[in-house]
Design a protein around this motif. Sequence first.
Motif, PDB file in Angstrom:
ATOM      1  N   MET A 125      -2.000  26.891 -19.835  1.00 28.67           N
ATOM      2  CA  MET A 125      -1.666  27.088 -21.245  1.00 28.67           C
ATOM      3  C   MET A 125      -2.691  28.011 -21.907  1.00 28.67           C
ATOM      4  SD  MET A 125       1.095  25.403 -21.875  1.00 28.67           S
ATOM      5  CE  MET A 125       1.077  25.241 -23.656  1.00 28.67           C
ATOM      6  N   VAL A 126      -2.189  28.888 -22.768  1.00 27.73           N
ATOM      7  CA  VAL A 126      -3.045  29.814 -23.491  1.00 27.73           C
ATOM      8  C   VAL A 126      -3.376  29.226 -24.850  1.00 27.73           C
ATOM      9  CG1 VAL A 126      -3.251  32.138 -24.435  1.00 27.73           C
ATOM     10  CG2 VAL A 126      -1.967  31.769 -22.317  1.00 27.73           C
ATOM     11  N   ASN A 127      -4.653  29.198 -25.203  1.00 28.49           N
ATOM     12  CA  ASN A 127      -5.063  28.743 -26.523  1.00 28.49           C
ATOM     13  C   ASN A 127      -4.881  29.899 -27.493  1.00 28.49           C
ATOM     14  OD1 ASN A 127      -6.202  27.621 -28.799  1.00 28.49           O
ATOM     15  ND2 ASN A 127      -8.315  27.862 -28.097  1.00 28.49           N
ATOM     16  N   LEU A 128      -3.910  29.770 -28.406  1.00 34.15           N
ATOM     17  CA  LEU A 128      -3.596  30.829 -29.361  1.00 34.15           C
ATOM     18  C   LEU A 128      -4.210  30.594 -30.731  1.00 34.15           C
ATOM     19  CD1 LEU A 128       0.201  31.387 -28.574  1.00 34.15           C
ATOM     20  CD2 LEU A 128      -1.713  32.817 -27.859  1.00 34.15           C
ATOM     21  N   GLY A 129      -4.899  29.498 -30.922  1.00 32.62           N
ATOM     22  CA  GLY A 129      -5.450  29.178 -32.233  1.00 32.62           C
ATOM     23  C   GLY A 129      -6.475  30.201 -32.697  1.00 32.62           C
ATOM     24  N   VAL A 130      -6.402  30.564 -33.972  1.00 34.87           N
ATOM     25  CA  VAL A 130      -7.347  31.525 -34.542  1.00 34.87           C
ATOM     26  C   VAL A 130      -7.913  30.970 -35.840  1.00 34.87           C
ATOM     27  CG1 VAL A 130      -6.208  33.507 -33.498  1.00 34.87           C
ATOM     28  CG2 VAL A 130      -5.526  32.781 -35.776  1.00 34.87           C
ATOM     29  N   THR A 131      -9.116  31.403 -36.157  1.00 31.39           N
ATOM     30  CA  THR A 131      -9.789  30.992 -37.392  1.00 31.39           C
ATOM     31  C   THR A 131     -10.155  32.233 -38.192  1.00 31.39           C
ATOM     32  OG1 THR A 131     -10.704  29.009 -36.330  1.00 31.39           O
ATOM     33  CG2 THR A 131     -11.741  29.749 -38.368  1.00 31.39           C
ATOM     34  N   LEU A 132      -9.706  32.256 -39.431  1.00 28.84           N
ATOM     35  CA  LEU A 132     -10.003  33.361 -40.340  1.00 28.84           C
ATOM     36  C   LEU A 132     -10.804  32.793 -41.499  1.00 28.84           C
ATOM     37  CD1 LEU A 132      -6.377  34.861 -40.481  1.00 28.84           C
ATOM     38  CD2 LEU A 132      -8.227  35.559 -38.955  1.00 28.84           C
ATOM     39  N   GLY A 133     -12.118  32.787 -41.358  1.00 30.71           N
ATOM     40  CA  GLY A 133     -12.932  32.142 -42.378  1.00 30.71           C
ATOM     41  C   GLY A 133     -12.594  30.670 -42.464  1.00 30.71           C
ATOM     42  N   ARG A 134     -12.099  30.228 -43.622  1.00 26.92           N
ATOM     43  CA  ARG A 134     -11.725  28.818 -43.798  1.00 26.92           C
ATOM     44  C   ARG A 134     -10.270  28.552 -43.437  1.00 26.92           C
ATOM     45  NH1 ARG A 134     -12.434  28.107 -49.760  1.00 26.92           N
ATOM     46  NH2 ARG A 134     -11.882  30.325 -49.724  1.00 26.92           N
ATOM     47  N   LEU A 135      -9.558  29.583 -43.007  1.00 23.41           N
ATOM     48  CA  LEU A 135      -8.135  29.449 -42.697  1.00 23.41           C
ATOM     49  C   LEU A 135      -7.930  29.324 -41.191  1.00 23.41           C
ATOM     50  CD1 LEU A 135      -5.110  29.579 -43.470  1.00 23.41           C
ATOM     51  CD2 LEU A 135      -5.309  32.079 -43.375  1.00 23.41           C
ATOM     52  N   GLU A 136      -7.304  28.242 -40.767  1.00 24.89           N
ATOM     53  CA  GLU A 136      -7.006  28.050 -39.354  1.00 24.89           C
ATOM     54  C   GLU A 136      -5.503  28.164 -39.127  1.00 24.89           C
ATOM     55  OE1 GLU A 136      -8.663  24.413 -37.917  1.00 24.89           O
ATOM     56  OE2 GLU A 136     -10.753  25.047 -38.261  1.00 24.89           O
TER      57      GLU A 136
END
Length: 308
Positions: free
Chosen positions: A1-12
């Motif tokens: 499985m590919v982890n696609l989660g991203v974090t943009l500052g305080r935005l997940e």
Amino acid sequence: MVNLGVTLGRLELRNPVLVASGTFGYVREMAGFVHLNRLGGVIPKTVTFRSRAGNPTPRTAETASGLLNAIGLDNDGIGHFIEHHLPYLRSIGTAVIANIAGEDPGQFVEMAGMLAGEPGLAAVELNISCPNVSHGLDLGIDATSVGKLVREVRAACPLPLIAKLTPNVTDIVPIAAAAAEAGADAVSLINTVKGMAVNWRRRRPILANDIGGLSGPAIKPIALRMVWEVSRALPGFPIIGIGGIASAVDALEFLVAGASAIQVGTATFYQPTAAEDLLDSLIERLAAEGIDDIASIVGSLRSNKLPH
């Protein structure tokens, strides 16, 4: 499985695939084509303080590898958005990022304050870069003005803030830096490039507004260059790439250039499922390359002018 989660500052976000404001309506219109809950997030069309009828028609024109638009921010206003559109948006199962545009900094601040207490919003994107409304670029072309605006909105609104910047400047880096220093969680790069189309027989521009904003594949090299420049100047600062993204390969080019997420825009007009199709293809591409975490490739592009 590919982890696609991203974090943009305080935005997940659950994945980096977003849809661009102005190309996805108020989102409800696209529910019959796209599994909205699969996307990393949605950005409804720009809303302004008061309702706007937009510019006269014709407001769009196809060009070589692109689309010119001079819609003029046709929308129902912030009050109608909160009362009629937000209740539906809360139900779609993914991050909702409101996009707002003010005629002056005070309107931006007031609208952001109105959204601050509304449940169901993940972030606010500030449209300080619209090229086809009166004074639409004034705020976005000056670093000092951008910094002041972001700082004032940040004070009025606790939600994560994204500054959507114009490419119609000499140097994008100081403007992105000003947004970052003022407290923006990310910048969106880029909005449309000013352009025009001409009917030479009539000796008239095709658009009723004369000038419009160019989007689509034609602006992708410009967008990639600006993402690359800001990424190198502000290492680690989150960037959302926009401009001619229609495939997984397009998205991957933006990611390695320094974007942490991308927005699909013009492609949606000719392929309503473009964002979801891209997501499926992106997962397949990453798995085939043996990449198990998408964050590992962000900003991995290296200059040919430097030692490897």
